[in-house]
Write an enzyme that holds these catalytic residues in place. Sequence first.
Site, short mmCIF file in Angstrom:
data_model
loop_
_atom_site.label_atom_id
_atom_site.label_comp_id
_atom_site.label_asym_id
_atom_site.label_seq_id
_atom_site.Cartn_x
_atom_site.Cartn_y
_atom_site.Cartn_z
N LYS A 167 0.84 -1.22 0.00
CA LYS A 167 0.00 0.00 0.00
C LYS A 167 0.86 1.25 0.00
O LYS A 167 0.52 2.24 -0.62
CB LYS A 167 -0.87 0.07 1.27
CG LYS A 167 -1.79 -1.07 1.48
CD LYS A 167 -2.47 -0.96 2.83
CE LYS A 167 -1.58 -1.18 4.02
NZ LYS A 167 -1.10 -2.53 4.23
N GLY A 207 4.81 -0.29 8.62
CA GLY A 207 6.11 0.13 8.12
C GLY A 207 6.11 0.15 6.61
O GLY A 207 5.54 -0.73 5.98
N HIS A 208 6.72 1.16 6.07
CA HIS A 208 6.74 1.29 4.62
C HIS A 208 8.06 1.93 4.23
O HIS A 208 8.41 2.99 4.74
CB HIS A 208 5.47 2.07 4.21
CG HIS A 208 5.59 2.90 3.01
ND1 HIS A 208 5.01 4.13 2.91
CD2 HIS A 208 6.23 2.69 1.85
CE1 HIS A 208 5.29 4.63 1.73
NE2 HIS A 208 6.03 3.78 1.08
P1 IMP Z 1 0.19 -5.55 16.83
O1 IMP Z 1 -0.43 -4.69 15.81
O2 IMP Z 1 1.61 -5.18 17.15
O3 IMP Z 1 -0.66 -5.67 18.08
O4 IMP Z 1 0.26 -7.06 16.23
C1 IMP Z 1 -0.90 -7.83 15.99
C2 IMP Z 1 -0.77 -8.65 14.72
O5 IMP Z 1 -0.76 -7.78 13.60
C3 IMP Z 1 0.53 -9.46 14.61
O6 IMP Z 1 0.25 -10.66 13.92
C4 IMP Z 1 1.43 -8.58 13.75
O7 IMP Z 1 2.43 -9.33 13.07
C5 IMP Z 1 0.41 -8.00 12.81
N1 IMP Z 1 0.81 -6.70 12.24
C6 IMP Z 1 0.79 -5.50 12.84
N2 IMP Z 1 1.21 -4.53 12.02
C7 IMP Z 1 1.45 -5.13 10.83
C8 IMP Z 1 1.87 -4.63 9.55
O8 IMP Z 1 2.08 -3.44 9.32
N3 IMP Z 1 1.98 -5.58 8.58
C9 IMP Z 1 1.72 -6.90 8.78
N4 IMP Z 1 1.33 -7.39 9.94
C10 IMP Z 1 1.19 -6.51 10.97
#
Ligand code: IMP
Length: 433
Positions: free
Chosen positions: A16, A40-41
């Site tokens: 995205k 992250g991008h």
């Molecule tokens: P949290 O957002 O750190 O609470 O993580 C919850 C879940 O979302 C985990 O499985 C993370 O790996 C996933 N996750 C959070 N942010 C991203 C992202 O930007 N890309 C892919 N997975 C994400």
Amino acid sequence: MSNLIVLGAQWGDEGKGKIVDLFSEKFDAVARYQGGHNAGHTVFIGSRKFVLKLIPSGILRPGVSAIIGNGVVVDPAALLEEIHALEAAGVDVRSQLKISNRAHVIFPFHRTIEKISEGRENRIPIGTTSRGIGPCYEDKIARRGIRIADLVDNDFPKLYCALAEDKQLIANAFDIAEPGDFKEILEQYQRFAEEIRPLACDTASLLNGMIREGKSILFEGAQGTMLDIDFGTYPFVTSSSAAAGGACTGTGVPPTKIDGIVGVSKAYITRVGAGAFPSEDTTEVGEKIRRAGNEFGSVTGRPRRCGWFDVPLLRYTAEVNGFDSLIITKLDVLDELEEIPVCVAYEVDGKVVTQMPASARRMEAIRPVYERLPGWKTKTQGIAQISKLPPAAQTYLKFLEERTGVEIGSVSNGPERNETMIVPGSKLEKLLQ
Ligand code: IMP
């Protein structure tokens, strides 16, 4: 020009950022509506590489406003680090960036609580990014959170002490040896507040004012629909509304002002962290995709799990988001493959299921049904028109379009801005005019 939402149709990392970066030159503002520095991008400014986590990538286009909406959770340390890095590269951050005074603030104790929760005995860890995102949203929903408006207010020490006391009690109960120096954190956050104050405002009022003036807004989703707190693979999700509805609640722009919703999906699929993944490929072919697609998290560096395009999942995310158009990214990653499996149906307990299972157990029990399409075994990077793609690649895209029921409005076949093709006459093309 329209107000457009661009969001992930899978489990995040669909590319995205590149799309928003590309489209942003056509918009007056880019607004983030949920998540935090868990997203992250990667972007390049000249030869310098940046990973934007909180600040919308519109910041890289001079004159485009970058808005952090009320639905986002903000870690001031992460935010200021990003601001300073961009400024060092010559970006005029402070004239373009605005942060909602209703966005919630992440504190170090949120990360501590996340560690406790993820590490607890008898709990299956979610595999979070350890950024304190979930615990900050917990405080928001429990109505004890601290918002940017509070951080920059004289009352901040009082509010902070009440919340810190709560967290100290939890730290004591769990016998945490180093609960953090709350007084030091207070002073540090008061310093952060000085820098953030000039950037904080009522961004809902700002965005709606821009719309009234005929300006156009690009809403940038973080994570993806399958990580949405309601519609994702709960409990293996993030804690915010990543689906299209989140764009309204997370910015204060009403649904009546949204003109289009665009989903972004890889030509295959990946997932980071734990949870069901019906079309995951754990063989050496999945490994090959990981290497070809450089599928490692840009925030945590974790290897992403890789698998095949999942039609039932896409149909589901298209339904809950109302996609007008779909952008397919990383087509070139499939260039080498002899044949490409596509998951076309789900079976649970020997029966075809037509609805996305709501329970984690039923999600895990899915048996994917595959159809295999011939690969094109030709390099697609560098091709600038869809009609010039190898016939097998065009057949693959047509197949995805027909089975998902959503037009494919754009295809990207390389990391550069110009490696994105818009389908002539598509709805997407009209939305971008
Ligand atoms: P949290 O957002 O750190 O609470 O993580 C919850 C879940 O979302 C985990 O499985 C993370 O790996 C996933 N996750 C959070 N942010 C991203 C992202 O930007 N890309 C892919 N997975 C994400």
